[in-house]
Design a protein around this motif. Structure first.
Motif, PDB file in Angstrom:
ATOM      1  N   CYS A  86       1.091  -1.226   0.058  1.00 21.94           N
ATOM      2  CA  CYS A  86       0.051  -0.020   0.127  1.00 21.94           C
ATOM      3  C   CYS A  86       0.832   1.093  -0.171  1.00 21.94           C
ATOM      4  CB  CYS A  86      -0.988   0.233   1.194  1.00 21.94           C
ATOM      5  SG  CYS A  86      -0.068  -0.141   2.801  1.00 21.94           S
ATOM      6  N   HIS A  87       0.272   2.371  -0.386  1.00 23.13           N
ATOM      7  CA  HIS A  87       1.179   3.682  -0.549  1.00 23.13           C
ATOM      8  C   HIS A  87       0.140   4.651  -0.546  1.00 23.13           C
ATOM      9  CE1 HIS A  87       2.350   7.164  -2.982  1.00 23.13           C
ATOM     10  NE2 HIS A  87       3.640   6.772  -2.622  1.00 23.13           N
ATOM     11  N   HIS A  88       0.675   5.685   0.321  1.00 26.13           N
ATOM     12  CA  HIS A  88      -0.163   6.855   0.481  1.00 26.13           C
ATOM     13  C   HIS A  88       0.588   8.237   0.075  1.00 26.13           C
ATOM     14  CE1 HIS A  88      -2.588  10.222   2.310  1.00 26.13           C
ATOM     15  NE2 HIS A  88      -3.565   9.568   2.160  1.00 26.13           N
ATOM     16  N   ARG A  89       0.041   9.191  -0.256  1.00 23.48           N
ATOM     17  CA  ARG A  89       0.494  10.361  -0.981  1.00 23.48           C
ATOM     18  C   ARG A  89       1.276  11.315   0.331  1.00 23.48           C
ATOM     19  NH1 ARG A  89      -3.089  15.907  -1.974  1.00 23.48           N
ATOM     20  NH2 ARG A  89      -4.494  15.378  -0.236  1.00 23.48           N
ATOM     21  N   ASP A  90       0.871  11.009   1.694  1.00 22.72           N
ATOM     22  CA  ASP A  90       1.184  11.936   2.657  1.00 22.72           C
ATOM     23  C   ASP A  90       2.617  12.211   2.621  1.00 22.72           C
ATOM     24  OD1 ASP A  90      -1.121  12.162   5.151  1.00 22.72           O
ATOM     25  OD2 ASP A  90      -1.002  13.126   3.238  1.00 22.72           O
ATOM     26  N   ASP A  91       3.417  11.105   2.722  1.00 27.45           N
ATOM     27  CA  ASP A  91       4.831  11.199   2.620  1.00 27.45           C
ATOM     28  C   ASP A  91       5.616  10.036   1.640  1.00 27.45           C
ATOM     29  OD1 ASP A  91       5.389   9.182   5.722  1.00 27.45           O
ATOM     30  OD2 ASP A  91       4.456   8.740   3.692  1.00 27.45           O
ATOM     31  N   TRP A  92       4.708   9.820   0.685  1.00 29.22           N
ATOM     32  CA  TRP A  92       5.053   9.297  -0.391  1.00 29.22           C
ATOM     33  C   TRP A  92       5.711   7.652  -0.248  1.00 29.22           C
ATOM     34  CZ3 TRP A  92       4.178  10.412  -5.526  1.00 29.22           C
ATOM     35  CH2 TRP A  92       3.628  11.912  -5.709  1.00 29.22           C
ATOM     36  N   THR A  93       5.578   7.197   1.080  1.00 30.69           N
ATOM     37  CA  THR A  93       5.942   6.046   1.444  1.00 30.69           C
ATOM     38  C   THR A  93       5.308   4.815   1.143  1.00 30.69           C
ATOM     39  OG1 THR A  93       5.768   6.249   3.677  1.00 30.69           O
ATOM     40  CG2 THR A  93       7.729   7.060   3.056  1.00 30.69           C
ATOM     41  N   PHE A  94       5.715   3.543   1.045  1.00 30.35           N
ATOM     42  CA  PHE A  94       5.028   2.456   1.334  1.00 30.35           C
ATOM     43  C   PHE A  94       5.125   1.777   2.380  1.00 30.35           C
ATOM     44  CE2 PHE A  94       4.484   1.924  -3.350  1.00 30.35           C
ATOM     45  CZ  PHE A  94       5.460   2.676  -4.096  1.00 30.35           C
ATOM     46  N   GLY A  95       4.057   1.089   2.685  1.00 33.45           N
ATOM     47  CA  GLY A  95       3.821  -0.157   3.657  1.00 33.45           C
ATOM     48  C   GLY A  95       5.046  -1.089   3.499  1.00 33.45           C
ATOM     49  N   GLY A  96       5.179  -2.088   4.337  1.00 29.79           N
ATOM     50  CA  GLY A  96       6.240  -3.192   4.380  1.00 29.79           C
ATOM     51  C   GLY A  96       6.113  -4.228   3.470  1.00 29.79           C
TER      52      GLY A  96
ATOM     53  N   LEU B  45       9.359  -2.102  -1.327  1.00 31.61           N
ATOM     54  CA  LEU B  45       9.649  -0.935  -2.424  1.00 31.61           C
ATOM     55  C   LEU B  45       9.969   0.436  -1.546  1.00 31.61           C
ATOM     56  CD1 LEU B  45       6.661  -1.254  -4.747  1.00 31.61           C
ATOM     57  CD2 LEU B  45       8.689  -1.342  -5.545  1.00 31.61           C
ATOM     58  N   GLU B  46      10.664   1.234  -2.282  1.00 30.02           N
ATOM     59  CA  GLU B  46      10.978   2.670  -1.440  1.00 30.02           C
ATOM     60  C   GLU B  46      11.024   3.639  -2.636  1.00 30.02           C
ATOM     61  OE1 GLU B  46      14.621   4.633   0.778  1.00 30.02           O
ATOM     62  OE2 GLU B  46      15.098   2.841  -0.499  1.00 30.02           O
ATOM     63  N   TRP B  47       9.981   4.527  -2.331  1.00 28.43           N
ATOM     64  CA  TRP B  47       9.986   6.115  -3.311  1.00 28.43           C
ATOM     65  C   TRP B  47      11.188   6.537  -3.014  1.00 28.43           C
ATOM     66  CZ3 TRP B  47       9.982  10.849  -0.901  1.00 28.43           C
ATOM     67  CH2 TRP B  47       9.732  11.766  -2.020  1.00 28.43           C
ATOM     68  N   TYR B  56       9.580  22.219 -11.514  1.00 31.96           N
ATOM     69  CA  TYR B  56       9.666  23.114 -10.534  1.00 31.96           C
ATOM     70  C   TYR B  56       9.523  22.604  -9.046  1.00 31.96           C
ATOM     71  CZ  TYR B  56       7.510  27.512  -8.234  1.00 31.96           C
ATOM     72  OH  TYR B  56       7.645  28.319  -7.103  1.00 31.96           O
ATOM     73  N   THR B  57       9.023  21.549  -9.181  1.00 30.68           N
ATOM     74  CA  THR B  57       8.865  20.870  -7.796  1.00 30.68           C
ATOM     75  C   THR B  57       9.625  19.437  -7.753  1.00 30.68           C
ATOM     76  OG1 THR B  57       6.560  21.834  -7.414  1.00 30.68           O
ATOM     77  CG2 THR B  57       7.286  19.720  -6.112  1.00 30.68           C
ATOM     78  N   LEU B  58      10.466  19.480  -6.790  1.00 32.00           N
ATOM     79  CA  LEU B  58      11.236  18.243  -6.665  1.00 32.00           C
ATOM     80  C   LEU B  58      11.166  17.791  -5.104  1.00 32.00           C
ATOM     81  CD1 LEU B  58      14.438  19.382  -8.533  1.00 32.00           C
ATOM     82  CD2 LEU B  58      13.109  17.474  -9.255  1.00 32.00           C
ATOM     83  N   TYR B  59      10.788  16.567  -4.843  1.00 25.11           N
ATOM     84  CA  TYR B  59      10.799  15.996  -3.647  1.00 25.11           C
ATOM     85  C   TYR B  59      11.971  14.598  -3.491  1.00 25.11           C
ATOM     86  CZ  TYR B  59       6.454  18.314  -3.083  1.00 25.11           C
ATOM     87  OH  TYR B  59       5.484  19.127  -2.926  1.00 25.11           O
ATOM     88  N   TYR B  60      12.407  14.424  -2.214  1.00 20.60           N
ATOM     89  CA  TYR B  60      13.391  13.420  -2.360  1.00 20.60           C
ATOM     90  C   TYR B  60      13.259  12.561  -0.987  1.00 20.60           C
ATOM     91  CZ  TYR B  60      15.978  15.493  -5.936  1.00 20.60           C
ATOM     92  OH  TYR B  60      16.535  16.141  -7.232  1.00 20.60           O
ATOM     93  N   ALA B  61      13.306  11.352  -1.003  1.00 19.01           N
ATOM     94  CA  ALA B  61      13.427  10.692   0.324  1.00 19.01           C
ATOM     95  C   ALA B  61      14.558  10.807   1.158  1.00 19.01           C
ATOM     96  CB  ALA B  61      13.421   9.052   0.039  1.00 19.01           C
ATOM     97  N   ASP B  62      14.505  10.973   2.402  1.00 19.95           N
ATOM     98  CA  ASP B  62      15.423  11.184   3.412  1.00 19.95           C
ATOM     99  C   ASP B  62      16.833  10.375   3.164  1.00 19.95           C
ATOM    100  OD1 ASP B  62      13.309  11.722   6.303  1.00 19.95           O
ATOM    101  OD2 ASP B  62      13.749  12.994   4.749  1.00 19.95           O
ATOM    102  N   SER B  63      16.634   9.292   2.675  1.00 15.72           N
ATOM    103  CA  SER B  63      17.648   8.253   2.444  1.00 15.72           C
ATOM    104  C   SER B  63      18.443   8.934   1.331  1.00 15.72           C
ATOM    105  CB  SER B  63      17.227   6.821   2.064  1.00 15.72           C
ATOM    106  OG  SER B  63      16.211   6.858   0.960  1.00 15.72           O
ATOM    107  N   VAL B  64      18.081   9.670   0.489  1.00 20.85           N
ATOM    108  CA  VAL B  64      18.869   9.925  -0.929  1.00 20.85           C
ATOM    109  C   VAL B  64      19.153  11.567  -0.846  1.00 20.85           C
ATOM    110  CG1 VAL B  64      17.892   7.886  -2.198  1.00 20.85           C
ATOM    111  CG2 VAL B  64      16.871  10.400  -2.479  1.00 20.85           C
TER     112      VAL B  64
END
Lengths: 102, 117
Positions: A86-96, B45-47, B56-64
């Protein structure tokens, strides 16, 4: 943070299953579900909590709101054995993820 | 046919750099927001990055954040991921994906990146 449960499910073709995705706080409806099989790209199944993506069979149903969401697969077929995220837009992260295996 | 195709994955040493590319076809690339995601071996999976249609808008995960940089060239229908200061934890299959209202509705087949000495 999204928490999926259980980690793994062992089932047989023809059985039905409900996968859980719980958010750590209230979230809006923009939750999606993905199917992942090794060697293939992830596939969008459900978006906006309950809408099926194009071409997704009707046996896949998404539901839920606020903190608790679910993906139900009725009458598992052999090609459904995979990992589901699952995934939600709030922080773009996925569940495990939840692995559905035979 | 709508398609995304990643390239550029390779074996690289820790501390090294790599640039991934993703070419789009069959749809109006310039009208879509895009993302990079990855699947490390044995993990979920990791975004890792989001880039809007106009960049114009860029976001990054903390890990990168601070190590990876996304960019795009709409004339070439291409998306890029510049990866610097790579570590073994960056080993993964890297995917580009089209973003449609908060969902990743189309994915490429991925390109493998291995960071190892």
């Amino acid at each position: 943070v999204l928490t999926q449960s259980p980690d793994t499910l062992s089932l047989s073709p023809g059985e039905s299953v409900t996968l859980s995705c719980r958010a750590s706080q209230y979230v809006d409806k923009y939750l999606s579900w993905y199917q992942y099989k090794t060697g293939q790209p992830p596939k969008l199944l459900i978006y906006d909590s309950s809408l099926r993506a194009t071409g997704v069979p009707a046996r896949f149903t998404g539901s839920g709101s606020e903190r608790d969401f679910a993906l139900t697969i009725s009458s598992l077929e052999s090609e459904d054995f995979a990992v589901y995220y699952c995934h939600h837009r709030d922080d773009w992260t996925f569940g495990g993820g939840t692995r559905v295996e035979i | 046919q709508e398609q995304l195709a990643e390239s550029g994955g390779a074996l690289v040493k820790p501390g090294g750099s790599l640039r991934l590319s993703c070419v789009a076809s069959g749809f109006a690339f310039k009208d879509y927001n895009m993302a990079w995601l990855r699947q490390p071996p044995g993990k979920g999976l990791e975004w890792i990055s989001y880039i809007s249609d106009t960049e114009y808008t860029l976001y990054y995960a903390d890990s990168v954040r601070g190590r990876f940089t996304s960019s795009r060239d709409n004339r070439r229908k291409s998306l890029y991921l510049q990866m610097d200061s790579l570590t073994v934890d960056d080993t993964a299959i890297y995917y580009c994906a089209r973003v449609l209202r908060y969902r990743f509705d189309m994915w490429g087949r991925g390109t493998p990146v291995t960071v190892s000495s």
